[in-house]
Design a protein around this motif. Structure first.
Motif, PDB file in Angstrom:
ATOM      1  N   LEU A  96     168.025 -39.559 -11.923  1.00  0.00           N
ATOM      2  CA  LEU A  96     168.433 -39.259 -13.258  1.00  0.00           C
ATOM      3  C   LEU A  96     167.853 -40.135 -14.486  1.00  0.00           C
ATOM      4  CD1 LEU A  96     171.866 -38.224 -12.503  1.00  0.00           C
ATOM      5  CD2 LEU A  96     170.420 -36.970 -12.962  1.00  0.00           C
ATOM      6  N   ASP A  97     166.583 -39.629 -13.638  1.00  0.00           N
ATOM      7  CA  ASP A  97     166.152 -41.348 -15.578  1.00  0.00           C
ATOM      8  C   ASP A  97     165.299 -39.568 -15.881  1.00  0.00           C
ATOM      9  OD1 ASP A  97     166.605 -43.839 -15.745  1.00  0.00           O
ATOM     10  OD2 ASP A  97     166.218 -43.632 -13.678  1.00  0.00           O
ATOM     11  N   MET A  98     165.956 -38.588 -16.209  1.00  0.00           N
ATOM     12  CA  MET A  98     165.337 -37.263 -16.582  1.00  0.00           C
ATOM     13  C   MET A  98     164.469 -37.596 -17.852  1.00  0.00           C
ATOM     14  SD  MET A  98     165.585 -35.282 -14.924  1.00  0.00           S
ATOM     15  CE  MET A  98     164.816 -33.477 -15.625  1.00  0.00           C
ATOM     16  N   GLN A  99     164.776 -38.729 -18.879  1.00  0.00           N
ATOM     17  CA  GLN A  99     164.691 -38.998 -20.135  1.00  0.00           C
ATOM     18  C   GLN A  99     163.009 -39.770 -19.740  1.00  0.00           C
ATOM     19  OE1 GLN A  99     166.638 -40.744 -19.147  1.00  0.00           O
ATOM     20  NE2 GLN A  99     166.809 -43.101 -19.501  1.00  0.00           N
ATOM     21  N   LYS A 100     163.382 -40.945 -18.890  1.00  0.00           N
ATOM     22  CA  LYS A 100     162.056 -41.332 -18.805  1.00  0.00           C
ATOM     23  C   LYS A 100     160.503 -40.151 -17.953  1.00  0.00           C
ATOM     24  CE  LYS A 100     163.635 -44.865 -17.239  1.00  0.00           C
ATOM     25  NZ  LYS A 100     163.707 -46.607 -16.342  1.00  0.00           N
ATOM     26  N   LEU A 101     161.513 -39.316 -17.211  1.00  0.00           N
ATOM     27  CA  LEU A 101     160.267 -38.343 -16.560  1.00  0.00           C
ATOM     28  C   LEU A 101     159.580 -37.630 -17.468  1.00  0.00           C
ATOM     29  CD1 LEU A 101     159.877 -37.051 -14.061  1.00  0.00           C
ATOM     30  CD2 LEU A 101     162.294 -35.394 -13.853  1.00  0.00           C
ATOM     31  N   CYS A 102     160.547 -36.767 -18.681  1.00  0.00           N
ATOM     32  CA  CYS A 102     159.798 -35.621 -19.150  1.00  0.00           C
ATOM     33  C   CYS A 102     158.713 -36.459 -20.072  1.00  0.00           C
ATOM     34  CB  CYS A 102     161.324 -35.751 -19.836  1.00  0.00           C
ATOM     35  SG  CYS A 102     162.205 -34.335 -18.925  1.00  0.00           S
ATOM     36  N   ALA A 103     159.143 -37.978 -20.342  1.00  0.00           N
ATOM     37  CA  ALA A 103     157.829 -38.562 -20.964  1.00  0.00           C
ATOM     38  C   ALA A 103     156.676 -38.467 -20.441  1.00  0.00           C
ATOM     39  CB  ALA A 103     159.031 -39.867 -21.972  1.00  0.00           C
ATOM     40  N   ALA A 104     156.869 -38.840 -19.579  1.00  0.00           N
ATOM     41  CA  ALA A 104     155.960 -39.254 -18.656  1.00  0.00           C
ATOM     42  C   ALA A 104     155.295 -38.247 -18.491  1.00  0.00           C
ATOM     43  CB  ALA A 104     156.564 -40.099 -17.218  1.00  0.00           C
ATOM     44  N   ALA A 105     155.540 -37.164 -17.524  1.00  0.00           N
ATOM     45  CA  ALA A 105     155.279 -35.802 -17.535  1.00  0.00           C
ATOM     46  C   ALA A 105     154.675 -35.389 -18.807  1.00  0.00           C
ATOM     47  CB  ALA A 105     156.718 -34.822 -16.734  1.00  0.00           C
ATOM     48  N   ALA A 106     154.757 -35.571 -20.352  1.00  0.00           N
ATOM     49  CA  ALA A 106     154.230 -35.271 -21.408  1.00  0.00           C
ATOM     50  C   ALA A 106     152.838 -36.324 -21.325  1.00  0.00           C
ATOM     51  CB  ALA A 106     154.990 -35.289 -23.015  1.00  0.00           C
ATOM     52  N   LEU A 107     152.975 -37.054 -20.994  1.00  0.00           N
ATOM     53  CA  LEU A 107     152.356 -37.754 -21.556  1.00  0.00           C
ATOM     54  C   LEU A 107     150.892 -37.190 -19.875  1.00  0.00           C
ATOM     55  CD1 LEU A 107     153.186 -41.238 -21.438  1.00  0.00           C
ATOM     56  CD2 LEU A 107     152.623 -39.804 -23.119  1.00  0.00           C
ATOM     57  N   VAL A 108     151.387 -37.010 -19.070  1.00  0.00           N
ATOM     58  CA  VAL A 108     150.400 -36.963 -17.701  1.00  0.00           C
ATOM     59  C   VAL A 108     149.885 -35.201 -18.069  1.00  0.00           C
ATOM     60  CG1 VAL A 108     150.701 -36.064 -15.100  1.00  0.00           C
ATOM     61  CG2 VAL A 108     151.267 -37.742 -16.196  1.00  0.00           C
ATOM     62  N   ALA A 109     150.728 -34.219 -18.703  1.00  0.00           N
ATOM     63  CA  ALA A 109     150.446 -32.873 -19.555  1.00  0.00           C
ATOM     64  C   ALA A 109     148.694 -33.902 -20.454  1.00  0.00           C
ATOM     65  CB  ALA A 109     151.066 -32.328 -19.877  1.00  0.00           C
ATOM     66  N   LEU A 110     149.591 -34.132 -21.754  1.00  0.00           N
ATOM     67  CA  LEU A 110     148.374 -34.526 -22.417  1.00  0.00           C
ATOM     68  C   LEU A 110     146.865 -35.253 -21.593  1.00  0.00           C
ATOM     69  CD1 LEU A 110     148.271 -34.702 -25.381  1.00  0.00           C
ATOM     70  CD2 LEU A 110     148.368 -37.754 -25.442  1.00  0.00           C
ATOM     71  N   VAL A 111     147.272 -35.948 -20.522  1.00  0.00           N
ATOM     72  CA  VAL A 111     146.170 -36.610 -19.940  1.00  0.00           C
ATOM     73  C   VAL A 111     144.896 -36.200 -19.555  1.00  0.00           C
ATOM     74  CG1 VAL A 111     145.099 -38.995 -18.560  1.00  0.00           C
ATOM     75  CG2 VAL A 111     146.259 -38.732 -19.784  1.00  0.00           C
ATOM     76  N   ILE A 112     145.893 -35.216 -18.787  1.00  0.00           N
ATOM     77  CA  ILE A 112     144.825 -33.824 -17.625  1.00  0.00           C
ATOM     78  C   ILE A 112     144.224 -33.073 -18.778  1.00  0.00           C
ATOM     79  CG2 ILE A 112     145.270 -32.100 -16.507  1.00  0.00           C
ATOM     80  CD1 ILE A 112     147.324 -33.067 -14.999  1.00  0.00           C
ATOM     81  N   LEU A 113     144.507 -32.411 -20.244  1.00  0.00           N
ATOM     82  CA  LEU A 113     144.721 -31.798 -21.331  1.00  0.00           C
ATOM     83  C   LEU A 113     143.630 -32.223 -21.816  1.00  0.00           C
ATOM     84  CD1 LEU A 113     145.506 -28.969 -22.603  1.00  0.00           C
ATOM     85  CD2 LEU A 113     146.131 -29.568 -23.630  1.00  0.00           C
ATOM     86  N   LEU A 114     143.631 -33.418 -21.886  1.00  0.00           N
ATOM     87  CA  LEU A 114     142.497 -34.099 -22.782  1.00  0.00           C
ATOM     88  C   LEU A 114     141.337 -34.755 -21.726  1.00  0.00           C
ATOM     89  CD1 LEU A 114     144.154 -37.194 -24.522  1.00  0.00           C
ATOM     90  CD2 LEU A 114     142.700 -35.542 -25.061  1.00  0.00           C
ATOM     91  N   LEU A 115     141.706 -34.564 -20.367  1.00  0.00           N
ATOM     92  CA  LEU A 115     140.270 -34.696 -19.344  1.00  0.00           C
ATOM     93  C   LEU A 115     139.330 -33.500 -19.177  1.00  0.00           C
ATOM     94  CD1 LEU A 115     140.084 -37.190 -18.141  1.00  0.00           C
ATOM     95  CD2 LEU A 115     141.269 -36.283 -15.631  1.00  0.00           C
TER      96      LEU A 115
END
Lengths: 284, 720
Positions: A252-271
């Motif tokens: 139930l670490d949704m807060q970390k999960l969402c933060a990490a998901a946002a970061l990953v999305a950002l990295v993929i977008l940049l890439l």
């Protein structure tokens, strides 16, 4: 603007509307929710600012998972692109049976992931086929998916599954090339490598961008094999971002999960943006 | 137009579930349960029906057999019959002043059944040909036929005029009842109820698809047939093929795990009189009479529903639910068990689905947290803070404070255990007095001259056996595994295994292991989960010096207490790397987003109350201080014995069950009050550790390397 043109544009919008609605409803809205939760506490009741991002950056498991995922992408994508292009070029001159050859390479995509996992277990378990083969030559049986070799098992799995698909994409692109340019270069005295390097490859660059993005997205799907073979906590070399996300959801670490998901999305977008920029720059 | 609008509005109002109109149309009428005191100063044998149809109890006392009939003012003694010979009657049947008694007499080390008939207050043997069966139940039919039934499934019918055997039926070992000159019986094989004519001996009817559970009762009111079991009470009327449920089991005491319905074995029975049902059930303390009377003013279904989710079935939870429903008739408690045979989901799947519900602000009102990520739920705000409730109960002296204290985090308590276990060891005082830590124990067993100082186990078995007393010491302040402490644990386990480990190349150890596997299953034995009963005689005769086990309820440890008496030994904390550890169990948590917080808290209060905690003779020690004090104070006469073959020698062994002596009971109370740290294992972590230790368990890896490998493996998990 003429009435006819306005009607034409309205028709365009109408045709796109179902797709835009779908994307907005099932992609944009959930992603906006993810972004919102990334700055809230676990149950989404309190605003915590960038605290979750800070905790994600400090998290040892996140660093390991991100490192492994990047390493996997860095190793697999070039290998996949090279092998699939090589195979596509190899069968280029073949007139009969090339379709069958391609279809054979596409078969792994048709096999359900659960069956693939079972095959890998039969092959790579301590009592599996590979260990038996090694033992025949005096080696020690190894649990390949629970040792340092696990990473290479996963790479192999990814390549085996995706090489056929990429090869088909390359073949389609190669078939669309104008043969006269290559023939002209040959007349000018260029050898096979020079023709490939200076004529064929530049012409394939637009396809390279598409295939790279598709391969990148497909590389995230390899988690299914990793999970089915080695569970939620596999060998540390194949502990990927999706393992971490799945485990965070379980706890139930949704807060970390969402933060990490946002970061990953950002990295993929940049890439993807970088790749697109490179492609645009290399376009004639 | 206006008419159409009005019609639509009316339809909407009627459809709206919360509307007043809908509320007034709630179906009314329900059978309401109550309990009835049984006649005092008499040992009740069975509940039967008097000749006029009223409920009648047959009991025995020093005065002989007596009958009591239930009337408006209570039980009225209606007669005294003579005393059967040989022994207390196993069962009695009476009709029109004729009484038959079934007794057993010991002859040549065997118990032989005898049926006696009273004649002028004097019972005499009637020498029925019982055909080698061992009946436990007698019934006397209206046409004078005497039926003798055994739990094995034999039903014999005798003519009482000639005392000859008329019929013998096989496969009828379940519930049975009479109606006129016919009998009805449960056929477990066909899951049906059969009806036979006692005059002709022929099968009249077979009612298929009966809601049979195996612990059933049957009764007849002359027209309808009634079937009762833990799932409820059902009725089938003449000419119908469908069983109608009159009472849902989960709304009554029938679903209590402590209530047993076993017609032939324990003489539990059901009678129907004037539309009211009476069920005599069996509990730990003896017979228990329940009455089900139809109340037209009660809602057919309780108005509110309290939902509970648990990974696995838990008897204490069912117990609490039943008591809560009785105390709060407006509430129905629905327990969802997420993992059951055939569920087709893993624990991870079930937790993932539950998490999705919780994140959406839904989920059950109450969670039984055993096996769930308790610390995660507590940290994330999923659970409601129970500390005000627990403090209140604690201050009123209701709870064993020490069990709750270690569970507080920053002054808040999110999970309340309903029972607990103590990891203990028993043995002789001179052996155990200096063994405080696991290293001490390892040293002690290596110095001992006993054949195998500790019970024979595999290395994995020892790992699990000593886990509760060491696990809490394995983690540092950052929550990471302390490799040095863990390596020390593995080294001690290694040392113990070298001295005491089971070696199947030796015939007696092989026999011991095989017998243990037959009894407990390979997994339990290897994992050290099974309390292995064959270890007790080894301790009694000095072949071992200590017996470690998890102490739960007094009933659970009845054989261990006998052994403790036999060796005049002591019970002490299990030596480990941590001190005074207890294992909380049945952890209840309240969903912070529940819409029925008050009811959920009331449920937790009920689960911790004497009413519920006092019912548990097994499945863990109570956490209610008053129940614990009462257990320490009151003696219970346990008249149980267990006969078995010694797996090593093949000789016959008899183990006697004993209630612990007062000093032992008091000591257990003191140990509970001194417990200061809890063993709350993370199942995922334990699973990972055991998986990584496979080579160590096989003896292919030393303790240090194994500790390193485990540390590396669990590092990622612990850093998540």
């Amino acid at each position: 603007m003429s009435k006819k043109r306005r009607n034409h544009e309205a028709a365009n919008v109408l045709f796109m509307l179902p797709s835009i609605t779908g994307v907005a409803l099932f992609v944009v809205w959930p992603f906006a929710g993810t972004l919102l939760r990334s700055v809230q506490d676990a149950m989404g009741e309190m605003y915590v600012g960038f605290e979750n991002y800070r905790r994600v950056f400090e998290n040892e498991a996140m660093r390991l998972a991100a490192g492994n995922t990047l390493r996997f992408i860095a190793v697999c994508i070039p290998l996949l692109l090279t092998i699939s292009l090589g195979l596509a070029l190899l069968i280029r001159p073949v007139k009969r049976g090339a379709g069958l050859f391609s279809a054979t390479f596409l078969l792994p995509m048709a096999i359900p992931v659960a069956s693939v996992a079972l095959i890998w277990q039969v092959l790579f378990a301590k009592q599996g086929f590979l260990s038996a083969l090694v033992a025949m030559f005096g080696g020690q049986p190894t649990d390949w998916v629970n040792s340092d070799s696990a990473f290479w098992v996963l790479v192999l799995s990814y390549l085996w599954r995706n090489v056929g698909y990429d090869m088909v994409l390359w073949r389609a692109s190669i078939a669309g090339l104008d043969p006269t340019q290559s023939e002209a270069a040959q007349v000018d005295g260029a050898n096979a490598w020079q023709r490939f390097r200076y004529v064929t490859l530049p012409a394939l660059l637009p396809t390279l961008f598409t295939i790279t993005v598709l391969s990148l997205l497909n590389s995230f799907k390899v988690y299914r094999e990793a999970y089915l073979i080695a569970g939620a906590y596999p060998h540390s070399s194949i502990y990927l971002l999706q393992h971490l996300f799945n485990n965070w959801f379980m706890s139930l670490d949704m807060q970390k999960l969402c933060a990490a998901a946002a970061l990953v999305a950002l990295v993929i977008l940049l890439l993807i943006s970088v790749l697109q920029r490179l492609w645009e720059r290399s376009e004639p | 137009m206006t008419k159409t609008c009005m019609t639509l509005l009316l339809i909407l109002v009627l459809m709206f579930p919360g509307s007043v109109l809908a509320d007034e149309t709630r179906p009314m009428g329900r059978y309401v349960e109550s309990s009835i005191e049984l006649p005092e100063d008499v040992f009740v044998i069975k509940l039967s029906t008097a000749d006029d149809g009223r409920p009648m109890v047959l009991g025995t006392s020093q005065m002989g057999l007596s009958t009591y009939v239930l009337d408006g003012s209570g039980w009225s003694k209606t007669g005294t019959i003579g005393t059967p010979m040989y022994w207390y009657p196993n069962d009695v049947a009476q009709r029109e002043q004729v009484t038959y008694a079934l007794t057993y007499r010991e002859e040549n080390n065997k118990f032989i059944p005898y049926v006696q008939r009273d004649r002028d207050g004097q019972f005499v043997d009637i020498h029925l040909d019982l055909g080698g069966t061992y009946p436990t139940k007698l019934e006397l039919a209206a046409n004078g036929r005497l039926l003798a039934q055994s739990p094995e499934g034999d039903l014999l019918v005798f003519d009482t005029k000639t005392d000859t055997l008329l019929e013998r039926y096989d496969g009828i070992g379940g519930a049975m009842t009479l109606r006129g000159t016919a009998f009805f019986a449960v056929s477990l094989a066909n899951r049906s109820v059969v009806q036979y004519d006692l005059e002709t001996g022929e099968l009249i009817n077979e009612m298929m698809d009966a809601p049979i559970t195996g612990g059933d009762l049957l009764a007849s009111d002359g027209a309808s047939l009634f079937l009762a079991n833990s799932s409820g009470i059902y009725r089938i009327t003449p000419g119908r093929t469908i069983w109608e449920q009159l009472i849902a089991g989960n709304l009554t005491s029938l679903c209590l795990p402590s209530i047993v319905l076993a017609d032939t074995v324990l003489h539990t029975s059901m009678v129907v009189h004037d539309g009211t049902l009476y069920i005599m059930a069996e509990r730990d303390e003896g017979h228990y009479l329940l009455q089900y009377r139809f109340d037209a003013s009660a809602n057919t279904l309780p108005r509110y529903e309290l939902t509970i989710q648990t990974l696995r079935e838990n008897p204490a939870l069912t117990q609490a639910a039943s008591v809560f429903q009785k105390q709060n008739p407006d509430y129905r408690v629905s327990i969802s068990v997420l993992l059951f045979d055939g569920a087709g989901v893993s624990a991870d799947d079930a937790i993932r689905a539950l998490n999705t519900e919780l994140l959406a602000g839904k989920g059950p009102d109450i969670l039984l947290l055993d096996g769930m990520p308790i610390s995660s739920y507590s940290e994330k705000g999923v659970l409601y803070d129970l500390s005000p409730l627990i403090s209140e109960l604690d201050q009123s002296g209701e709870l064993v404070s020490s069990i709750f204290k270690p569970l507080y985090r920053d002054g808040k308590l999110y999970a309340a255990p309903t029972t607990c276990y103590l990891p203990v060891v028993m043995g002789k005082s001179e052996s155990l007095k200096n063994a405080k830590t696991l290293s001490d124990l390892a040293e002690l067993v290596n110095q001992s001259t006993a054949e195998a100082p500790l019970p024979w186990r595999t290395k994995q078995g020892y790992f699990s056996l000593f886990l509760p007393a060491s696990y809490p010491a394995w983690f540092d302040a950052n929550g990471q595994l302390n490799e040095a402490v863990f390596a020390e644990y593995l080294a001690s386990i290694d040392s113990i295994y070298q001295r005491c480990g089971v070696d199947v190349s030796r015939p007696n150890e092989k026999a011991y292991l095989e017998k243990g596997v037959q009894k407990h299953g390979i997994r339990d034995l290897m994992d050290g989960n099974g309390g292995f009963i064959f270890d007790l005689p080894r301790l009694t005769d000095g072949r071992s010096i200590a017996f470690p086990f998890l102490l739960g309820g007094f009933v659970d440890a009845r054989f261990e207490f006998t052994c403790l008496n036999d060796i005049s030994g002591i019970l002490s904390w299990l030596p480990g790397q941590a001190e005074r550890i207890y294992a909380p169990c049945g952890m209840l948590g309240v969903n912070a987003r529940s819409g029925q917080l008050d009811a959920a808290l009331a449920f937790v209060r009920t689960a911790l109350s004497q009413d519920v905690q006092g019912l548990n003779g097994n499945g863990g020690l109570p956490v209610n201080q008053r129940v614990m004090s009462s257990l320490a104070e009151n003696d219970v006469n346990m008249n149980l014995g267990y006969s078995m073959g010694d797996p090593e020698t093949g000789e016959s062994l008899v183990l006697v069950a004993t209630w612990p002596t007062k000093p032992v009971r008091e000591q257990i109370g003191v140990m509970l009050s001194e417990a200061n740290a809890c063993y709350l294992p993370d199942n995922t972590l334990i699973h990972m550790i055991k998986g990584e230790l496979a080579s160590y368990f096989e003896g292919k890896m030393d303790a240090q390397s194994a500790a390193q490998a485990v540390s590396a493996k669990v590092r990622t998990y612990l850093s998540e």
